[in-house]
Motif scaffolding. Structure first.
Motif, PDB file in Angstrom:
ATOM      1  N   UNK A  14      -8.867   7.119  -2.868  1.00 50.24           N
ATOM      2  CA  UNK A  14      -9.990   6.765  -2.104  1.00 50.24           C
ATOM      3  C   UNK A  14     -10.077   7.132  -0.829  1.00 50.24           C
ATOM      4  N   UNK A  15      -9.096   7.572   0.063  1.00 49.24           N
ATOM      5  CA  UNK A  15      -9.322   8.052   1.509  1.00 49.24           C
ATOM      6  C   UNK A  15      -9.592   9.881   1.212  1.00 49.24           C
ATOM      7  N   UNK A  16      -9.604  10.781   0.213  1.00 48.50           N
ATOM      8  CA  UNK A  16     -10.083  12.082   0.064  1.00 48.50           C
ATOM      9  C   UNK A  16     -11.508  11.464  -0.391  1.00 48.50           C
ATOM     10  N   UNK A  17     -12.002  11.076  -0.814  1.00 44.31           N
ATOM     11  CA  UNK A  17     -13.366  10.118  -1.951  1.00 44.31           C
ATOM     12  C   UNK A  17     -14.239  10.392  -0.486  1.00 44.31           C
ATOM     13  N   UNK A  18     -13.602   9.251   0.017  1.00 52.99           N
ATOM     14  CA  UNK A  18     -13.693   8.842   1.318  1.00 52.99           C
ATOM     15  C   UNK A  18     -14.405   9.787   2.563  1.00 52.99           C
ATOM     16  N   UNK A  19     -13.630  11.214   2.589  1.00 52.12           N
ATOM     17  CA  UNK A  19     -13.596  12.087   3.430  1.00 52.12           C
ATOM     18  C   UNK A  19     -14.665  12.757   2.716  1.00 52.12           C
ATOM     19  N   UNK A  20     -14.737  13.364   1.790  1.00 55.59           N
ATOM     20  CA  UNK A  20     -15.427  14.706   1.451  1.00 55.59           C
ATOM     21  C   UNK A  20     -16.948  13.927   0.911  1.00 55.59           C
ATOM     22  N   UNK A  21     -16.811  12.775   0.685  1.00 59.11           N
ATOM     23  CA  UNK A  21     -18.347  12.961   0.347  1.00 59.11           C
ATOM     24  C   UNK A  21     -18.752  11.854   1.697  1.00 59.11           C
ATOM     25  N   UNK A  22     -18.209  11.750   2.559  1.00 60.25           N
ATOM     26  CA  UNK A  22     -18.805  11.620   4.145  1.00 60.25           C
ATOM     27  C   UNK A  22     -19.316  10.190   3.851  1.00 60.25           C
ATOM     28  N   UNK A  23     -18.240   9.440   3.006  1.00 67.30           N
ATOM     29  CA  UNK A  23     -18.575   8.055   3.465  1.00 67.30           C
ATOM     30  C   UNK A  23     -17.948   6.958   4.005  1.00 67.30           C
ATOM     31  N   UNK A  24     -19.002   6.158   5.241  1.00 64.29           N
ATOM     32  CA  UNK A  24     -18.123   5.930   5.865  1.00 64.29           C
ATOM     33  C   UNK A  24     -17.639   4.412   5.875  1.00 64.29           C
ATOM     34  N   UNK A  25     -18.185   3.291   4.617  1.00 63.81           N
ATOM     35  CA  UNK A  25     -17.905   2.541   4.229  1.00 63.81           C
ATOM     36  C   UNK A  25     -16.571   2.935   3.144  1.00 63.81           C
ATOM     37  N   UNK A  26     -15.556   2.398   2.820  1.00 68.75           N
ATOM     38  CA  UNK A  26     -15.295   2.206   2.181  1.00 68.75           C
ATOM     39  C   UNK A  26     -14.966   1.637   0.432  1.00 68.75           C
ATOM     40  N   UNK A  27     -15.829   0.039   0.713  1.00 66.21           N
ATOM     41  CA  UNK A  27     -16.312  -0.421  -0.266  1.00 66.21           C
ATOM     42  C   UNK A  27     -17.708   0.561  -1.081  1.00 66.21           C
ATOM     43  N   UNK A  28     -17.874   1.763  -1.046  1.00 67.60           N
ATOM     44  CA  UNK A  28     -19.364   2.228  -1.168  1.00 67.60           C
ATOM     45  C   UNK A  28     -18.853   3.627  -1.918  1.00 67.60           C
ATOM     46  N   UNK A  29     -17.653   4.085  -1.841  1.00 72.86           N
ATOM     47  CA  UNK A  29     -16.435   4.848  -2.462  1.00 72.86           C
ATOM     48  C   UNK A  29     -16.541   4.754  -3.675  1.00 72.86           C
ATOM     49  N   UNK A  30     -17.237   5.726  -4.550  1.00 75.98           N
ATOM     50  CA  UNK A  30     -16.798   5.823  -5.821  1.00 75.98           C
ATOM     51  C   UNK A  30     -15.533   4.889  -6.709  1.00 75.98           C
ATOM     52  N   UNK A  31     -16.249   3.949  -7.718  1.00 73.21           N
ATOM     53  CA  UNK A  31     -14.933   3.848  -8.492  1.00 73.21           C
ATOM     54  C   UNK A  31     -15.421   3.156 -10.202  1.00 73.21           C
ATOM     55  N   UNK A  32     -14.127   3.410 -10.725  1.00 75.03           N
ATOM     56  CA  UNK A  32     -14.323   3.342 -11.581  1.00 75.03           C
ATOM     57  C   UNK A  32     -14.541   1.842 -12.308  1.00 75.03           C
ATOM     58  N   UNK A  33     -15.427   1.783 -13.370  1.00 78.14           N
ATOM     59  CA  UNK A  33     -15.205   0.518 -12.894  1.00 78.14           C
ATOM     60  C   UNK A  33     -15.015  -0.320 -14.269  1.00 78.14           C
ATOM     61  N   UNK A  34     -15.411   0.538 -15.790  1.00 76.50           N
ATOM     62  CA  UNK A  34     -14.694   0.379 -16.818  1.00 76.50           C
ATOM     63  C   UNK A  34     -14.799   1.458 -18.304  1.00 76.50           C
ATOM     64  N   UNK A  35     -14.151   1.440 -19.014  1.00 73.86           N
ATOM     65  CA  UNK A  35     -13.871   3.003 -19.599  1.00 73.86           C
ATOM     66  C   UNK A  35     -14.059   1.672 -22.107  1.00 73.86           C
ATOM     67  N   UNK A  36     -15.955   2.208 -22.225  1.00 74.68           N
ATOM     68  CA  UNK A  36     -15.672   1.599 -23.437  1.00 74.68           C
ATOM     69  C   UNK A  36     -15.413   2.899 -24.345  1.00 74.68           C
ATOM     70  N   UNK A  37     -14.766   2.518 -25.332  1.00 77.28           N
ATOM     71  CA  UNK A  37     -14.548   2.601 -26.387  1.00 77.28           C
ATOM     72  C   UNK A  37     -15.098   2.964 -27.502  1.00 77.28           C
ATOM     73  N   UNK A  38     -15.664   3.465 -28.765  1.00 78.49           N
ATOM     74  CA  UNK A  38     -16.544   2.997 -29.648  1.00 78.49           C
ATOM     75  C   UNK A  38     -16.196   3.939 -30.581  1.00 78.49           C
ATOM     76  N   UNK A  39     -15.949   3.391 -31.646  1.00 74.74           N
ATOM     77  CA  UNK A  39     -15.931   3.844 -32.967  1.00 74.74           C
ATOM     78  C   UNK A  39     -16.600   4.134 -34.509  1.00 74.74           C
ATOM     79  N   UNK A  40     -17.526   4.777 -34.754  1.00 76.55           N
ATOM     80  CA  UNK A  40     -18.645   4.567 -35.871  1.00 76.55           C
ATOM     81  C   UNK A  40     -18.302   4.921 -36.741  1.00 76.55           C
TER      82      UNK A  40
END
Length: 187
Positions: A14-40
């Motif tokens: 979180x801190x490394x992304x905030x620094x490298x992407x130059x984002x001031x708000x910690x809530x705006x840092x990219x995060x993983x929301x979900x993973x969908x596993x699909x098998x046909x």
């Protein structure tokens, strides 16, 4: 108990992304929301047992019961009728998502034959990444004597960012083994 990757995300990434992407708000840092596993499971049209095997394999891999997906349209050429079961899918969130990601990166992907990394370009333009595995036996949870039939799966990582570059940076910090840029420079 907090999964290892979730703890690492909160403490380091979180801190490394905030620094490298130059984002001031910690809530705006990219995060993983979900993973969908699909098998046909197209062979389930002729052999009902294949669907049961796929449900069992998916529940062992992900740790939760999969949803059986049904055909939306009838297609005579494939002997497919509307409402027939043709696949299974699981949506992982929170702790199970981080546990699955950890097992995928550290155990399953290194077991793929002739593995040289996953594609860097499989993003959809909205920050979501998809990859396909040609066989489910790369997961150590599955007994190769029980699951003889080769079955592939698609895995989609959904992020809260709309930028492919930000999502790629996030997955790289999680340890996703992307192919190196050396092959494109040499060609």
């Amino acid at each position: 108990m907090i999964p290892r990757l979730q703890e690492r995300y909160q403490n380091e990434i979180l801190a490394a992304l905030q620094e490298s992407l130059e984002i001031k708000n910690p809530n705006a840092v990219p995060r993983l929301t979900k993973i969908v596993v699909n098998m046909g499971v197209g062979t389930a049209i002729q052999e009902k047992k294949h669907m049961e095997e796929s449900v069992d394999a998916m529940s062992q891999i992900t740790g939760q019961k999969p949803l059986v997906t049904l055909a939306r349209k009838s297609i005579a050429g494939f002997r497919l009728r509307e409402g027939m079961p043709i696949g299974v899918k699981v949506t992982l969130r929170r702790q199970r998502m981080y546990e699955f990601l950890d097992r995928l990166i550290s155990l399953a992907l290194p077991r793929v034959r002739d593995f040289r990394g996953v594609s860097r370009t499989a993003f959809d333009g909205n920050g979501n990444y998809s990859l396909g595995l040609s066989e489910q036996l790369v997961f150590p949870e599955l007994n190769p004597d029980k699951f003889i039939r080769v079955q592939g799966m698609n895995i989609t990582f959904v992020t809260n960012t709309s930028s492919n570059d930000h999502a790629r940076e996030l997955l790289t910090m999680f340890g996703m083994p992307f192919k190196s840029d050396d092959s494109t420079a040499a060609a």
